[in-house]
Write a protein that holds these residues in place. Structure first.
Motif, PDB file in Angstrom:
ATOM      1  N   ARG A  62       1.114  -1.285  -0.005  1.00  0.00           N
ATOM      2  CA  ARG A  62      -0.326  -0.207   0.386  1.00  0.00           C
ATOM      3  C   ARG A  62       0.947   1.587  -0.142  1.00  0.00           C
ATOM      4  O   ARG A  62       2.285   1.269   0.509  1.00  0.00           O
ATOM      5  N   THR A  63       0.470   2.426  -0.023  1.00  0.00           N
ATOM      6  CA  THR A  63       1.024   3.998  -0.136  1.00  0.00           C
ATOM      7  C   THR A  63      -0.070   4.744   0.797  1.00  0.00           C
ATOM      8  O   THR A  63      -0.567   5.082   0.614  1.00  0.00           O
ATOM      9  N   GLN A  64       1.150   4.698   1.401  1.00  0.00           N
ATOM     10  CA  GLN A  64       0.445   5.748   2.615  1.00  0.00           C
ATOM     11  C   GLN A  64       0.558   7.175   2.625  1.00  0.00           C
ATOM     12  O   GLN A  64       1.436   7.718   2.073  1.00  0.00           O
ATOM     13  N   ILE A  65      -0.240   7.765   2.028  1.00  0.00           N
ATOM     14  CA  ILE A  65      -0.286   9.591   2.176  1.00  0.00           C
ATOM     15  C   ILE A  65      -0.663  10.212   3.825  1.00  0.00           C
ATOM     16  O   ILE A  65      -2.062   9.861   3.985  1.00  0.00           O
ATOM     17  N   VAL A  66       0.163  11.041   3.398  1.00  0.00           N
ATOM     18  CA  VAL A  66      -0.395  12.160   5.238  1.00  0.00           C
ATOM     19  C   VAL A  66      -0.154  13.607   4.362  1.00  0.00           C
ATOM     20  O   VAL A  66       1.150  13.452   4.292  1.00  0.00           O
ATOM     21  N   THR A  67      -1.331  13.564   4.454  1.00  0.00           N
ATOM     22  CA  THR A  67      -1.661  15.465   4.579  1.00  0.00           C
ATOM     23  C   THR A  67      -1.900  16.024   5.615  1.00  0.00           C
ATOM     24  O   THR A  67      -2.843  15.747   6.985  1.00  0.00           O
ATOM     25  N   TYR A  68      -1.005  17.148   5.847  1.00  0.00           N
ATOM     26  CA  TYR A  68      -1.140  17.980   7.169  1.00  0.00           C
ATOM     27  C   TYR A  68      -0.873  19.496   7.296  1.00  0.00           C
ATOM     28  O   TYR A  68      -0.338  19.757   5.706  1.00  0.00           O
ATOM     29  N   THR A  69      -1.607  20.610   7.788  1.00  0.00           N
ATOM     30  CA  THR A  69      -1.774  21.350   8.207  1.00  0.00           C
ATOM     31  C   THR A  69      -0.993  22.131   9.702  1.00  0.00           C
ATOM     32  O   THR A  69      -1.035  20.745  10.445  1.00  0.00           O
ATOM     33  N   ALA A  70       0.389  22.608   9.759  1.00  0.00           N
ATOM     34  CA  ALA A  70       0.700  23.124  10.682  1.00  0.00           C
ATOM     35  C   ALA A  70       0.643  24.323  11.097  1.00  0.00           C
ATOM     36  O   ALA A  70       1.424  25.166   9.946  1.00  0.00           O
ATOM     37  N   ASP A  71       0.313  24.858  12.031  1.00  0.00           N
ATOM     38  CA  ASP A  71      -0.107  25.961  12.883  1.00  0.00           C
ATOM     39  C   ASP A  71       0.355  26.776  13.733  1.00  0.00           C
ATOM     40  O   ASP A  71       0.526  25.408  14.930  1.00  0.00           O
TER      41      ASP A  71
END
Length: 160
Positions: free
Chosen positions: A96-105
């Motif tokens: 499988r391909t793990q995809i992590v989409t993130y936002t940080a502030d």
């Protein structure tokens, strides 16, 4: 003899011992101790309730794909100085391909959404049967021809 030497040494030690205080001018009065606790060399930390500094804007991306070793991953991220947005992908060992989409502030912290592409595959493991890579070397010499001689005497005949 040893007794006389021992007695003389004891007498010399007894005579050399001072029985009276040193004459005036040779002695001194020890100073009276005056101890005080040391002064602190630091100050207490001041509380800092300032707004966090704004970061530097940036934008980067990289990718690695190595079919021989089975590596496939990438990462991209960008920031306007206040909010960081990004995504990274990793090929997992199960296919499988793990995809992590993130936002940080500074207000919401790190927020990530993790998704997977593909179906996990668990193939039956194959037993490890390596081909033999070593065989005994062939001899590189021939056997010597036998020689049988009458041994020579080491000593002469006995004398009478």
């Amino acid at each position: 003899m040893y007794t006389k030497i021992t007695l003389l040494c004891l007498a010399a030690v007894a005579l050399a011992r001072p029985d009276r205080p040193a004459p005036a001018g040779y002695g001194y009065a020890p100073p009276t101790p005056a101890y005080a606790p040391p002064q602190p060399s630091y100050s207490a930390p001041q509380p800092s309730y300032e707004k966090p500094e704004e970061g530097m804007p940036f934008d980067f991306e990289y990718a690695v794909k190595d079919d021989y070793k089975g590596l496939d991953f990438d990462h991209n991220s960008n920031s306007d100085g206040k909010v960081v947005n990004g995504q990274y992908r990793v090929l997992l060992p199960d296919g499988r391909t793990q995809i992590v989409t993130y936002t940080a502030d500074h207000h919401n912290g790190y927020q990530a959404e993790v998704t997977y592409e593909g179906e996990a595959q668990y193939p039956e493991p194959q037993p490890y049967n390596p081909a033999p890579s070593y065989s005994a070397p062939a001899p590189a010499y021939s056997a010597p021809a036998p020689t049988y001689e009458q041994p020579k005497p080491t000593y002469g005949a006995p004398r009478n």
